[in-house]
Write an enzyme that holds these catalytic residues in place. Sequence first.
Site, PDB file in Angstrom:
ATOM      1  N   LYS A  42      25.230  10.417  -9.806  1.00 44.78           N
ATOM      2  CA  LYS A  42      26.366  11.265 -10.204  1.00 44.78           C
ATOM      3  C   LYS A  42      26.214  12.679  -9.653  1.00 44.78           C
ATOM      4  CE  LYS A  42      26.497   9.079 -14.775  1.00 44.78           C
ATOM      5  NZ  LYS A  42      26.240   9.403 -16.178  1.00 44.78           N
ATOM      6  N   ARG A  69       6.609   9.586  -6.537  1.00 46.60           N
ATOM      7  CA  ARG A  69       6.556   9.453  -5.071  1.00 46.60           C
ATOM      8  C   ARG A  69       7.933   9.826  -4.537  1.00 46.60           C
ATOM      9  NH1 ARG A  69       4.674   4.449  -1.394  1.00 46.60           N
ATOM     10  NH2 ARG A  69       2.706   5.426  -1.934  1.00 46.60           N
ATOM     11  N   ARG A  85       1.909  -1.408  -3.642  1.00 46.12           N
ATOM     12  CA  ARG A  85       0.551  -1.208  -4.169  1.00 46.12           C
ATOM     13  C   ARG A  85       0.405   0.023  -5.047  1.00 46.12           C
ATOM     14  NH1 ARG A  85       0.142  -4.258   0.013  1.00 46.12           N
ATOM     15  NH2 ARG A  85       1.701  -2.843   0.810  1.00 46.12           N
ATOM     16  N   THR A  86       0.910   1.150  -4.570  1.00 47.21           N
ATOM     17  CA  THR A  86       0.693   2.379  -5.340  1.00 47.21           C
ATOM     18  C   THR A  86       1.398   2.249  -6.685  1.00 47.21           C
ATOM     19  OG1 THR A  86       0.600   3.586  -3.266  1.00 47.21           O
ATOM     20  CG2 THR A  86       0.864   4.893  -5.245  1.00 47.21           C
ATOM     21  N   HIS A 130      -1.090  12.234   0.238  1.00 48.48           N
ATOM     22  CA  HIS A 130      -1.173  11.057  -0.625  1.00 48.48           C
ATOM     23  C   HIS A 130      -2.557  11.123  -1.275  1.00 48.48           C
ATOM     24  CE1 HIS A 130      -0.448   7.250  -2.337  1.00 48.48           C
ATOM     25  NE2 HIS A 130      -0.079   6.562  -1.278  1.00 48.48           N
TER      26      HIS A 130
HETATM   27  N1  ASP Z   1       1.066   2.930   1.623  1.00 49.85           N
HETATM   28  C1  ASP Z   1       0.729   4.085   2.413  1.00 49.85           C
HETATM   29  C2  ASP Z   1       1.682   5.246   2.114  1.00 49.85           C
HETATM   30  O1  ASP Z   1       2.437   5.167   1.173  1.00 49.85           O
HETATM   31  C3  ASP Z   1       0.653   3.779   3.867  1.00 49.85           C
HETATM   32  C4  ASP Z   1       1.897   3.344   4.552  1.00 49.85           C
HETATM   33  O2  ASP Z   1       2.977   3.270   3.945  1.00 49.85           O
HETATM   34  O3  ASP Z   1       1.785   3.065   5.741  1.00 49.85           O
HETATM   35  O4  ASP Z   1       1.635   6.250   2.783  1.00 49.85           O
END
Ligand code: ASP
Length: 358
Positions: free
Chosen positions: A115, A136, A86-87, A169
């Site tokens: 590498k 991320r 989703r993100t 987050h």
């Molecule tokens: N999608 C959210 C996160 O990246 C929640 C989860 O992974 O549980 O933190």
Amino acid sequence: MSVSDLDWNAFSALPTESKVTFFAREDGFPFHTLFAQQFDRLLLDRLGGLATQIRTVAKTKSGMLFLQGLLGHKRAMLYFSQPSSRTFLSFYSACQILGLKVAEVRDRSTSSEFKGESQEDSIRTFSSYFDLIIMRTQEKGLAEKMAWTLSRSSRPVPIINAGSGKDQHPTQALLDVYTLQRSFERRGGLHDRSIMYVGDLARGRTVRSLSNLLMNYENIEHIFVAPDKLQIGADILEMLSAHGIRFVVTNDMRAHLPDVDAVYMTRIQDEWDERKGESAGIDTSAYKIGPEEMRMMRPDAILMHPLPRRDEISTEVDHDPRAMYWRQMRNGMWIRAALIASTFGMARCIEQYFRESL
Ligand code: ASP
């Protein structure tokens, strides 16, 4: 004082409230988005408003073409070294809505990190080619370190933290607050509410960021429900206490279910287990929502989840009008578009177009 005056040790030792002052644009919006603490009530209201305007403008072809023209001259790198659906996709789509060209690295084994290159060097490399880095990572604090590094370099491109370790987050918290704003806007607004967080609160970064953002709203009570081993960190409770905010820490979900305005479920984050199978040994059977629990909830309460879910919310309740998680997910794309537009100073332009197209 600027970031250039502080070496990394001096900078990282600052309290978050001081760090954020280095990363704001002149119009108040963040340049780098790293922490939930960067957003005050004014910014949250403006971002939420902007997200709603963007989604309205995007309904027509001419509106969509206007939006796509805004950042058509910019390029974004999505660097996701931790799994994401989703993100990742909502940022990807948000960039597309604003016309940004997008590239991605999701698998470190296909990059020079294989590498032996450090993540820091990889990200520094991206800054040579791109105008925005959305990242991320498993490591807490890496986004912050890169923001500090790039701010001192000749290519100070903005960084957006799309999830850092177990810690923060911020953009999930933005979409959660946006969902709460929208859910309560015709029912008196987002104040004097109680929110119950359930599940793995020790390792879930979304609850940490959301409880932080909700401090901007008046008289919100926080109820943290988890088995002892997965209970919320003492730092969050200290922060709430320091601001005189009411909270409850409990194992008993059912005792509070009939009273709350919002239930925020989370999954067990067993990818962080120190010993294999550690989480499986914790009894989580009392922390699930199904039809029976929905009957206990108030008719006007809402049920949220950052997703992905496992079995903590039964699919049988998906069609209940109080189940907000699919809407929450869609809200994510619009609020992220609003954030990216603001990062590049486009908020005013969108607000003006919206007013004129009414
Ligand atoms: N999608 C959210 C996160 O990246 C929640 C989860 O992974 O549980 O933190």
